[in-house]
Design a protein around this motif. Structure first.
Motif, PDB file in Angstrom:
ATOM      1  N   UNK A   1     -10.900   4.185   9.224  1.00  0.00           N
ATOM      2  CA  UNK A   1      -9.801   3.394   9.788  1.00  0.00           C
ATOM      3  C   UNK A   1     -10.168   1.918   9.861  1.00  0.00           C
ATOM      4  N   UNK A   2     -11.424   1.688  10.273  1.00  0.00           N
ATOM      5  CA  UNK A   2     -11.899   0.315  10.404  1.00  0.00           C
ATOM      6  C   UNK A   2     -11.827  -0.412   9.062  1.00  0.00           C
ATOM      7  N   UNK A   3     -12.309   0.279   8.025  1.00  0.00           N
ATOM      8  CA  UNK A   3     -12.320  -0.357   6.694  1.00  0.00           C
ATOM      9  C   UNK A   3     -10.905  -0.605   6.207  1.00  0.00           C
ATOM     10  N   UNK A   4     -10.014   0.390   6.423  1.00  0.00           N
ATOM     11  CA  UNK A   4      -8.633   0.220   5.988  1.00  0.00           C
ATOM     12  C   UNK A   4      -7.991  -0.934   6.737  1.00  0.00           C
ATOM     13  N   UNK A   5      -8.316  -1.034   8.019  1.00  0.00           N
ATOM     14  CA  UNK A   5      -7.725  -2.093   8.849  1.00  0.00           C
ATOM     15  C   UNK A   5      -8.157  -3.469   8.349  1.00  0.00           C
ATOM     16  N   UNK A   6      -9.450  -3.605   8.031  1.00  0.00           N
ATOM     17  CA  UNK A   6      -9.891  -4.920   7.558  1.00  0.00           C
ATOM     18  C   UNK A   6      -9.160  -5.280   6.267  1.00  0.00           C
ATOM     19  N   UNK A   7      -8.881  -4.270   5.430  1.00  0.00           N
ATOM     20  CA  UNK A   7      -8.152  -4.540   4.195  1.00  0.00           C
ATOM     21  C   UNK A   7      -6.729  -4.980   4.495  1.00  0.00           C
ATOM     22  N   UNK A   8      -6.110  -4.320   5.484  1.00  0.00           N
ATOM     23  CA  UNK A   8      -4.728  -4.677   5.858  1.00  0.00           C
ATOM     24  C   UNK A   8      -4.670  -6.123   6.335  1.00  0.00           C
ATOM     25  N   UNK A   9      -5.658  -6.498   7.147  1.00  0.00           N
ATOM     26  CA  UNK A   9      -5.663  -7.834   7.723  1.00  0.00           C
ATOM     27  C   UNK A   9      -6.009  -8.889   6.672  1.00  0.00           C
ATOM     28  N   UNK A  10      -6.805  -8.467   5.696  1.00  0.00           N
ATOM     29  CA  UNK A  10      -7.287  -9.400   4.672  1.00  0.00           C
ATOM     30  C   UNK A  10      -6.144  -9.958   3.824  1.00  0.00           C
ATOM     31  N   UNK A  11      -5.078  -9.173   3.620  1.00  0.00           N
ATOM     32  CA  UNK A  11      -3.979  -9.625   2.770  1.00  0.00           C
ATOM     33  C   UNK A  11      -2.704  -9.707   3.602  1.00  0.00           C
ATOM     34  N   UNK A  12      -2.588 -10.751   4.424  1.00  0.00           N
ATOM     35  CA  UNK A  12      -1.512 -10.784   5.423  1.00  0.00           C
ATOM     36  C   UNK A  12      -0.112 -10.775   4.812  1.00  0.00           C
ATOM     37  N   UNK A  13       0.098 -11.530   3.739  1.00  0.00           N
ATOM     38  CA  UNK A  13       1.454 -11.630   3.194  1.00  0.00           C
ATOM     39  C   UNK A  13       1.930 -10.275   2.689  1.00  0.00           C
ATOM     40  N   UNK A  14       1.064  -9.677   1.853  1.00  0.00           N
ATOM     41  CA  UNK A  14       1.421  -8.404   1.262  1.00  0.00           C
ATOM     42  C   UNK A  14       1.641  -7.341   2.343  1.00  0.00           C
ATOM     43  N   UNK A  15       0.710  -7.306   3.311  1.00  0.00           N
ATOM     44  CA  UNK A  15       0.833  -6.322   4.378  1.00  0.00           C
ATOM     45  C   UNK A  15       2.107  -6.546   5.174  1.00  0.00           C
ATOM     46  N   UNK A  16       2.391  -7.821   5.483  1.00  0.00           N
ATOM     47  CA  UNK A  16       3.556  -8.061   6.335  1.00  0.00           C
ATOM     48  C   UNK A  16       4.849  -7.752   5.591  1.00  0.00           C
ATOM     49  N   UNK A  17       4.913  -8.011   4.275  1.00  0.00           N
ATOM     50  CA  UNK A  17       6.131  -7.677   3.537  1.00  0.00           C
ATOM     51  C   UNK A  17       6.347  -6.166   3.543  1.00  0.00           C
ATOM     52  N   UNK A  18       5.249  -5.457   3.413  1.00  0.00           N
ATOM     53  CA  UNK A  18       5.349  -3.992   3.432  1.00  0.00           C
ATOM     54  C   UNK A  18       5.829  -3.513   4.804  1.00  0.00           C
ATOM     55  N   UNK A  19       5.284  -4.169   5.839  1.00  0.00           N
ATOM     56  CA  UNK A  19       5.731  -3.827   7.194  1.00  0.00           C
ATOM     57  C   UNK A  19       7.227  -4.080   7.325  1.00  0.00           C
ATOM     58  N   UNK A  20       7.669  -5.234   6.805  1.00  0.00           N
ATOM     59  CA  UNK A  20       9.094  -5.585   6.906  1.00  0.00           C
ATOM     60  C   UNK A  20       9.941  -4.504   6.229  1.00  0.00           C
TER      61      UNK A  20
ATOM     62  N   UNK B   1      16.068  -3.562   1.080  1.00  0.00           N
ATOM     63  CA  UNK B   1      14.642  -3.230   1.079  1.00  0.00           C
ATOM     64  C   UNK B   1      14.071  -3.421  -0.330  1.00  0.00           C
ATOM     65  N   UNK B   2      14.858  -3.024  -1.344  1.00  0.00           N
ATOM     66  CA  UNK B   2      14.430  -3.248  -2.727  1.00  0.00           C
ATOM     67  C   UNK B   2      14.191  -4.727  -2.987  1.00  0.00           C
ATOM     68  N   UNK B   3      15.030  -5.591  -2.394  1.00  0.00           N
ATOM     69  CA  UNK B   3      14.864  -7.042  -2.527  1.00  0.00           C
ATOM     70  C   UNK B   3      13.547  -7.504  -1.932  1.00  0.00           C
ATOM     71  N   UNK B   4      13.199  -6.929  -0.785  1.00  0.00           N
ATOM     72  CA  UNK B   4      11.902  -7.247  -0.173  1.00  0.00           C
ATOM     73  C   UNK B   4      10.779  -6.885  -1.149  1.00  0.00           C
ATOM     74  N   UNK B   5      10.956  -5.745  -1.836  1.00  0.00           N
ATOM     75  CA  UNK B   5       9.969  -5.304  -2.824  1.00  0.00           C
ATOM     76  C   UNK B   5       9.817  -6.315  -3.947  1.00  0.00           C
ATOM     77  N   UNK B   6      10.936  -6.799  -4.476  1.00  0.00           N
ATOM     78  CA  UNK B   6      10.862  -7.780  -5.564  1.00  0.00           C
ATOM     79  C   UNK B   6      10.156  -9.039  -5.085  1.00  0.00           C
ATOM     80  N   UNK B   7      10.517  -9.483  -3.893  1.00  0.00           N
ATOM     81  CA  UNK B   7       9.890 -10.691  -3.344  1.00  0.00           C
ATOM     82  C   UNK B   7       8.371 -10.513  -3.272  1.00  0.00           C
ATOM     83  N   UNK B   8       7.944  -9.368  -2.738  1.00  0.00           N
ATOM     84  CA  UNK B   8       6.507  -9.117  -2.579  1.00  0.00           C
ATOM     85  C   UNK B   8       5.806  -9.135  -3.932  1.00  0.00           C
ATOM     86  N   UNK B   9       6.378  -8.400  -4.872  1.00  0.00           N
ATOM     87  CA  UNK B   9       5.725  -8.286  -6.173  1.00  0.00           C
ATOM     88  C   UNK B   9       5.715  -9.629  -6.900  1.00  0.00           C
TER      89      UNK B   9
END
Lengths: 403, 399, 237
Positions: free
Chosen positions: A7-26, B286-294
């Motif tokens: 979990x710790x290692x995965x967490x550091x990876x999540x934090x390491x890439x903030x933009x990508x992680x946050x878009x996924x969260x969104x 949500x698909x739009x969010x995907x395009x933005x991310x990629x």
């Protein structure tokens, strides 16, 4: 690898890439929040209906002429007068003599026009008895509700709703005035307070008249429905049987009425709303599948960006299952975090809805919240498997070289 | 850079990472497919209703009790001061252009025949009904022309009733009991199924006046008026309204042509379709969010490439264009995939579940495609602008 | 201890097949200090990868620590790497988002060593490589020499029998390179088998067993006589 370390290692990876992680969260949060908000609409409507019903008290029976059959024409045909034997005022009176029955409130509904000094409008007419006020707790603006009369007494009096009072009388006092309803003269004895809305009737536009008066006006022998107030909750079963027996005896052995208690009515409503709510939730959940494709994509990118790291882990003796576990943990962690954010956003949105429409008790049902979170996590797992296996399948030499 | 080069450049970028592009498009595709499938249900229902209504021709008018209401059912549907009667139907039948009128009264009763009992729908109507609703007889005849106010106690039974009460023996001429009254069977209807919501096969048809007597009511539920096909509709409706007003004194009835009824139903279904389309669009978002991310990731990964392009003379505008067109292409691919996916699902549903009416809704398909293009544009703007603003030197130096 | 018998490894590059290892036979004893040199493309990295079980030969047999490891399954290879082999890379391969201490702990994390114990051991190893005061720094806060010392600490924390170093000084300045080499030779002096790939003839000369690779073939040459008797025997070329 220990769970904590993974979990710790995965967490550091999540934090390491903030933009990508946050878009996924969104993306995941939108899906989860959508499920919550949409199901809260359905659930809010259900609770609204339920509370309307429960405000009537719990020991009520609803009686309608005609034998009701599920899904058939029965109920409609019954209330439209399509049953063979009329459900008469004499029947109502007979039922009132049952020891388990407190009050009987028969009803006849219809349309008519009302006229006062040349001002005319169309109204909904509700023929009933004085007990109606007790059941629905109507508040009066002035005067009083229908007087306690004998069932057969077609006394020409009426109680008018607020809108009608204002449209016909303006600011003048309506009580005591004579209005014309169809070709009959009727005296206004009371005006209801504004804003009443109970049992599906818009009270502001309603006019109440004695039941016998309405039946004369519409020239009918049968009441359309009746509410029975049972003496106590315990007496419900007995009262129901009594109603059945009395009517059977009076109708020459025919069971030609339908008796419903609040439970059966609420059950029907609940079923309808459950279908509605789960359909809404299901449609919203499609967006979680879309978020799933994004999870897969982002995890694939993560694998390709961390190729050298994967190579190192392999050189250090990481097993295939460990690599898979590491990336799956990351995917699940992202989707779980997204789901948590989604739940928070969803609850906030529901709070806002409640603030805007205080009448309705919007709330996401627990099963929908659990299902939304589980679906999000499951899509993280499902869409994370492929990238994780891809990572585990990397050739260590190539991976170390960063290819 | 001419547009053909932009296209081939984009094509290469998209194809270079097929899996990633495919997944990004799949996100949009699921959203588009959701919209296509959901709206096709609304459209299918709409179409089903239209067919159901127009199967008897479009020259029908319905007269119902109660003041015309803009929304929902008025209180008058239950009771009116002056009931809608068989005499009203007769009077309407004498108007110019009118070829047939049927007063209708439905109910539900026990039917006792051949020493068997069954609860069935009872349809009280007039002799013209068979014509108006194109009801065909398997045996015997439909209700004959009698005095509409005191017709003989004759009945026509539906196909299912015939089968359940008589089996293969003939019902013609037999005496049956409907809700305690005796009727003589003069005809058996051919199987027909639902007729505007009432299953004819499970019904017995008797004269309207007999049904009113049976159920002890003084009004009919509605009157269907059929007029000559080439007649001016407005004029027919106007003359009906004048006649009814003269007979009732007040407008406690409402007259709706088939066209109007279909419009009302259609508008309800339209609202429903818009609602489900909007819900399906959450997925598109949500698909739009995907395009933005990629696209953001793509810009980062290709920073060096951007630096190189800038150093050999690409303008900011060209860089922006390259990335924008890439994101639009991803969205459009998703749109096309989604249309195919949705189309296939709709096709499968319509073949496997024929009772569920589905039908592709072209306007919504076009809207979904346009929205997906718009999503591609909007999701691509920020990453593309970021790419265009990169300092060429810095970009070249980035690892 | 390490024995190669007729090891072959081919690669396809485009349409051409490159024979990176051609029928290699070699024997390396415990406690050996071996260097592998050769021009680029001669197969020395492939030899090191096969030695380190990162790559498997197409044919031939490889005995490591008395066991035939040429046909092991993926997970067994990983387990063997974890137990017996330590790696030091030219580019360090430290994980940027982790501190020096965490990087050194990594092999023990994979091996499920308890947190308290692995912290102690990582501490010891970093002290051994002279980084007591840099334990909580991230790689980007360390110099090249320090990074390589972290990597060395990581490579020995599981107490391997063999340490494989691929150009360990290749990315370092002379001074740091010398420090790193001193540490590695110190480990050898403590009994570790040290095998390193290098371009640097000076390092090559310091090793005891000198393996020169050309076109996938090894020419072995002993520079210094070892005290241990078993060192006399070495495989034919």
């Amino acid at each position: 690898m220990r769970l904590f370390d993974r979990n710790q290692m995965a967490m550091t990876a999540v934090v390491r890439y903030p933009l990508r992680s946050s878009m996924l969260l969104v993306a995941i949060a939108i899906g989860v929040a959508a499920v919550l908000v949409l199901t809260s609409l359905g659930e809010g409507a259900r609770l609204y209906v339920t509370s309307q019903f429960n405000s009537l008290g719990t020991h009520l029976l609803f009686v309608m002429p005609g034998k009701n059959e599920v899904g058939g024409l029965g109920g409609m045909a019954g209330s439209l007068g399509g049953s063979p034997r009329p459900f008469t005022l004499a029947d109502v009176r007979a039922l009132g003599r049952s020891p388990y029955i407190d009050t009987t409130t028969p009803m006849v509904m219809g349309g008519a026009n009302i006229n006062y000094q040349g001002l005319e409008r169309d109204i909904g007419v509700l023929g009933t008895t004085h007990t109606m006020q007790r059941l629905f707790e109507y508040e009066m603006e002035s005067g009083r509700f229908l007087p306690e009369l004998d069932l057969d007494n077609a006394s020409p009096v009426c109680v008018i709703g607020d809108t009608i009072a204002r449209e016909l009388f303006g600011n003048a006092e309506p009580v005591g005035k004579w209005v014309r309803m169809g070709d009959r003269r009727v005296r206004v004895v009371g005006a209801l307070a504004q804003g009443g809305q109970s049992g599906g009737h818009d009270l502001d536009e309603a006019v109440f008249v004695p039941i016998a008066f309405a039946m004369q006006m519409y020239n009918r022998e049968s009441v359309m429905r009746m509410m029975v107030e049972v003496t106590s909750d315990e007496a419900m079963v007995k009262a129901k049987k009594d109603v059945q027996d009395i009517i059977r005896a009076r109708h020459f052995g025919h069971d030609d009425i339908t008796i419903m208690d609040q439970g059966t009515i609420l059950n029907t409503f609940n079923k309808i709303f459950l279908v509605l709510t789960s359909t809404l939730g299901g449609i919203a959940a499609i967006s979680l599948a879309v978020a799933g494709t994004l999870i897969m994509n982002v995890m694939l990118v993560a694998v390709s960006q961390r190729t050298a790291e994967i190579g190192l882990l392999k050189a250090l003796g990481a097993r295939r299952s460990q690599i898979i576990g590491l990336f799956l943990t990351e995917a699940i962690m992202l989707s779980l975090l997204g789901a948590i954010v989604g739940v928070l956003v969803g609850y906030a949105a529901i709070e806002f809805l409640r603030y805007v429409y205080p009448l309705v008790d919007f709330q996401a049902p627990d099963w929908a919240v659990v299902a939304a979170v589980l679906t999000a996590v499951a899509s993280g797992l499902l869409f994370g498997i492929m990238p994780a296996r891809h990572a585990a399948d990397l050739d260590p030499v190539e991976a170390l070289a960063g290819n | 850079m001419i547009s053909r080069d932009v296209i081939s450049f984009t094509q290469r970028a998209v194809l270079f990472n097929r899996l990633r592009s495919g997944l990004t498009s799949l996100g949009i595709a699921i959203g588009v497919a959701a919209v296509v499938i959901l709206t096709s249900m609304g459209e299918g229902l709409n179409h089903y209703m239209a067919v159901e209504f127009s199967q008897f021709g479009t020259n029908n008018i319905r007269v119902a009790p109660g003041k015309p209401e803009t929304m929902g059912l008025g209180p008058g549907i239950m009771n009116t001061l002056r009931p809608l009667t068989i005499e009203d139907a007769e009077a309407l039948g004498r108007l110019p252009y009118v070829v047939a009128t049927t007063p209708n009264r439905i109910g539900r009763s026990e039917v006792e025949a051949n020493s068997r009992i069954r609860v069935s729908n009872v349809i009280g109507t007039g002799p013209d009904m068979a014509d108006v609703f194109q009801l065909e007889m398997a045996a015997g005849q439909f209700l004959p022309l009698d005095d509409p106010l005191s017709p003989r106690a004759l009945a026509v039974i539906g196909a299912t009733i015939q089968e359940e009460l008589y089996g293969s023996s003939s019902a013609l001429g037999d005496r049956i009991r409907i809700g305690g009254s005796r009727f003589r069977v003069v005809g058996v209807a051919s199987p027909k199924g639902d007729l505007l919501g009432v299953n004819i096969d499970e019904s017995v048809v008797i004269p309207a006046a007999r049904a009113m007597e049976l159920y002890n009511v003084n009004s009919v539920l509605d009157i269907t008026v059929r007029f000559e096909e080439k007649a001016p509709v407005d004029e027919v409706v106007a003359s009906m309204r004048r006649l009814m007003l003269a007979r009732h004194g007040v407008e406690d009835f409402n007259i709706a042509t088939q066209q109007q009824m279909m419009e009302v139903l259609g508008s309800v279904l339209d609202v429903l379709t818009i609602a489900v389309a909007a819900l399906g669009s959450i997925s598109l978002f949500v698909g739009g969010v995907g395009i933005f991310t990629i696209m953001t990731i793509a810009v980062r990964e290709r920073t060096q490439e951007i630096g190189l392009l800038r150093s050999i003379g690409a303008t900011r505008w060209q860089i922006q264009n390259l990335f924008l067109s890439e994101s639009v292409v991803l969205a459009v691919m998703g749109g096309v995939m989604g249309l195919l996916l949705g189309g296939i699902v709709v096709a499968i549903v319509s073949v496997t579940i024929p009772t569920l009416p589905v039908r592709l809704s072209v306007p919504y398909i076009i809207a979904a495609e346009l929205v997906s293009v718009a999503i591609g544009l909007i999701a691509g703007v920020a990453p593309a602008t970021h790419a265009a603003r990169l300092d060429p030197l810095e970009a070249l130096r980035t690892e | 201890m390490i024995r190669f018998e007729n090891i072959c490894r081919d690669f396809k590059v485009g349409d051409e097949v490159v024979h990176a290892l051609k029928d290699v036979n070699q024997h390396i004893e415990i406690g050996e200090y071996a260097s592998i040199m050769g021009p680029s493309g001669s197969g020395k990295s492939t030899l090191l990868n096969v030695l380190g079980l990162l790559d498997t030969p197409d044919s031939g047999r490889y005995w490591l620590n008395g066991r035939d490891v040429s046909q092991l399954a993926d997970d067994d290879l990983a387990a063997t790497r974890q137990e017996i082999i330590g790696f030091v890379f030219q580019s360090f391969h430290l994980i940027q988002r982790m501190t020096a201490l965490e990087n050194v702990e990594l092999p023990m994390v994979l091996a499920r060593v308890a947190p308290a114990e692995r912290r102690d051991r990582a501490h010891q190893m970093l002290s051994k490589t002279g980084l007591e005061d840099r334990m909580n720094h991230r790689p980007d806060q360390l110099s090249g020499g320090q990074r390589q010392r972290v990597a060395i600490a990581r490579s020995i924390v599981m107490e391997p029998k063999v340490l494989l170093a691929d150009e360990p000084t290749g990315n370092l300045d002379t001074q740091s390179g010398k420090e790193v080499l001193d540490i590695l030779e110190g480990l050898h002096a403590d009994g570790l088998t040290l095998i390193l790939v290098t371009h640097d003839p000076v390092i090559g000369q310091r090793s005891h067993l000198h393996l020169r690779m050309i076109d996938g073939v090894i020419q072995a040459e002993r520079r210094h006589q070892q005290r241990r008797p078993e060192d006399d025997s070495h495989a034919p070329v």
